[in-house]
Scaffold this active site. Structure first.
Site: not given
Length: 484
Positions: A53, A102, A153, A275, A280, A284, A322-323, A415
């Site tokens: 992620d 996500s 999640h 995952e 991620d 952030h 995912d990004h 993102h």
């Protein structure tokens, strides 16, 4: 308008099924007319989908430098270099523009359908979608997930549940028990965090799984004691697992993956979602120390999976993000420099340091020991001042200090819309080469499941919501989509 009868179980109509109705035909959810992909006759028996992620391309480059042996002239390759096969676009449905969250990305990766930001296993009209995990279960494969977030999640949820909002964690936890494929639970093995969502006053979903025959583990050690081949729910934290820098297991994702596979292996194959959830979260937070530590946790998992595939060549592993998160840059402020050596010996996360800093008698000694490198007099004086701040400000100051020492840059706390890398190895890896879309990954997996060995006869698939209600009232999914 799609309608389903409201009985003891509620059939969910797949928006990508070949025919419209409460259960699909035995055809693959993606027909040749919808998507054409060359599938080897030797389709994989086992499929392992790995999502990192938030892992944009800068993360894999940074990781290569982070683990580089500075005593050699060359920058050595890492596992990501060895398995890179292509790139994927990540944009969501047009209603959400060009930058995905996500949930929409996970829905695309799980179902092959673009949706809006926030969607969990539903399309833009909030119609339930069939995932590759649903399809694998219908085809007789064992199924599971191993993640470092709470298992409700966005990414793991999109492979099992159907909800209009990723924020509805309790309802998503209910779906883990209530959504069935031909009467069976979607996942045989579920490993991660999230006790708070499964053991609630209004409903004890955890107890329901235990009563249904699932073994339960609430610690890594207890997981190791469960007999091989069991159905397992392992919840190791109230919400997410600790950051890997703070966890007692520094290879926690590898460990969970090993145990998931131990319980999923069988003659008819398995589908496993893995995952690396907290890459991620580090992005952030613009937390470069945690970002590299979480990447290392992932790299250890991939090295284990490469060994597994060598011993089980009928297994396919796909990895993508995912990004990308945070707009990480290797180098900043116009300086063509990056110094990852300041990240290699961290003893705790920046967040944990911030919590502990205000309680230290010798602030300088604590910071030098926990950072893993010596501090000069100016830096010692800096942290003496930082210690007097509130916890949030201390956290920000420690991250800013590491950014300055390493010369790391960030462009966002959210993102970004860049394409992400695609990696694959094992049986069928050639299907993922080149420039593809994130929905293509699910479409190819659907086809692999259809063409895999030991597939048996074709089957109908009926994805149901087992809510225990009775009656025969019509249920309009578009206006009252959960039928409640």
């Amino acid at each position: 308008m799609i309608r389903c009868k409201f009985r003891k179980t509620l059939a969910l109509c797949s928006a990508i099924a070949v025919t419209v109705g409460c259960s699909s035909t035995s055809e693959s959810p993606v027909t040749d007319a919808q998507h054409s992909v060359a599938v080897s006759k030797a389709a994989p028996k086992n499929i392992i989908m790995v999502v990192s992620d938030g892992m944009g391309p800068a993360y894999t480059t940074a990781y290569r430098n982070y683990v580089d042996d500075a005593t050699t002239a060359e920058i050595e390759t890492v596992v990501f270099d060895d398995i890179l096969v292509g790139n994927a676009s990540t944009y969501p449905a047009p209603v959400s523009g060009y930058v995905t969250d996500s949930a929409a990305a996970a829905t695309a990766l799980a179902t092959g359908v673009k949706s809006y930001n926030g969607a969990i296993g539903v399309d833009v009209d909030k119609q339930p979608l069939q995932s590759v995990m649903h399809w694998a279960k219908a085809k007789g494969m064992r199924t599971g997930l191993a993640v470092t977030s709470q298992i409700v999640h966005a990414t793991p949820a999109s492979y099992i549940a159907h909800n209009e909002s990723r924020k509805n964690y309790n309802a998503i936890a209910d779906d883990f028990y209530d959504v069935r494929v031909n009467g069976e639970f979607v996942a045989d093995v579920m490993l991660g965090g999230g006790t708070s969502y499964f053991e609630r006053e209004d409903r004890d979903v955890l107890a329901q799984f235990i009563d249904a025959g699932y073994a339960y583990a609430d610690s890594y050690n207890r997981l190791a004691s469960i007999p091989t081949g069991s159905n397992v729910i392992g919840l190791f934290a109230p919400v997410a697992l600790p950051k890997v820098l703070d966890d007692k297991r520094k290879n926690r994702l590898e460990y969970l993956t090993q145990h998931a596979i131990k319980h999923l292996e069988n003659d008819n194959g398995f589908f496993l979602l893995v995952e690396a959830s907290q890459v991620d979260w580090a992005g952030h937070a613009n937390d470069i120390g945690s970002a590299m530590a979480e990447m290392h946790d992932l790299a250890q998992t991939l090295n284990y999976l490469r060994t597994y595939v060598e011993e089980n060549p009928d297994t396919l592993v796909i990895l993508t993000a995912d990004h990308s998160t945070g707009g990480l840059t290797i180098g900043a402020n116009g300086d063509y420099l990056w110094f990852p050596e300041y990240l290699r010996n961290l003893k705790a996360s920046a967040e944990t340091m911030a919590k502990a800093l205000g309680e230290q008698e010798d602030v300088g000694q604590y910071m030098a020991q926990t950072l893993g490198f010596e501090l000069n007099s100016e830096e010692l004086a800096h942290f003496a001042k930082v210690a007097s701040l509130d916890e949030e400000a201390r956290y920000g100051a420690i991250k800013a200090f590491l950014d300055s020492k390493t010369n790391t840059g960030w462009t966002s706390s959210g993102h970004t819309g860049v394409d992400v890398e695609v990696f694959a190895f094992g049986a069928g890896k050639q299907a993922f080469t080149g420039q593809i879309d994130n929905t293509d990954i699910a479409k190819k997996i659907f086809r692999f499941i259809d063409n895999r060995p030991h597939n048996g006869d074709s089957v109908d698939i009926n994805v149901e919501l087992n809510d225990g209600s009775a009656g025969s009232n019509d249920c309009d999914f578009k206006d009252d989509w959960r039928c409640q």
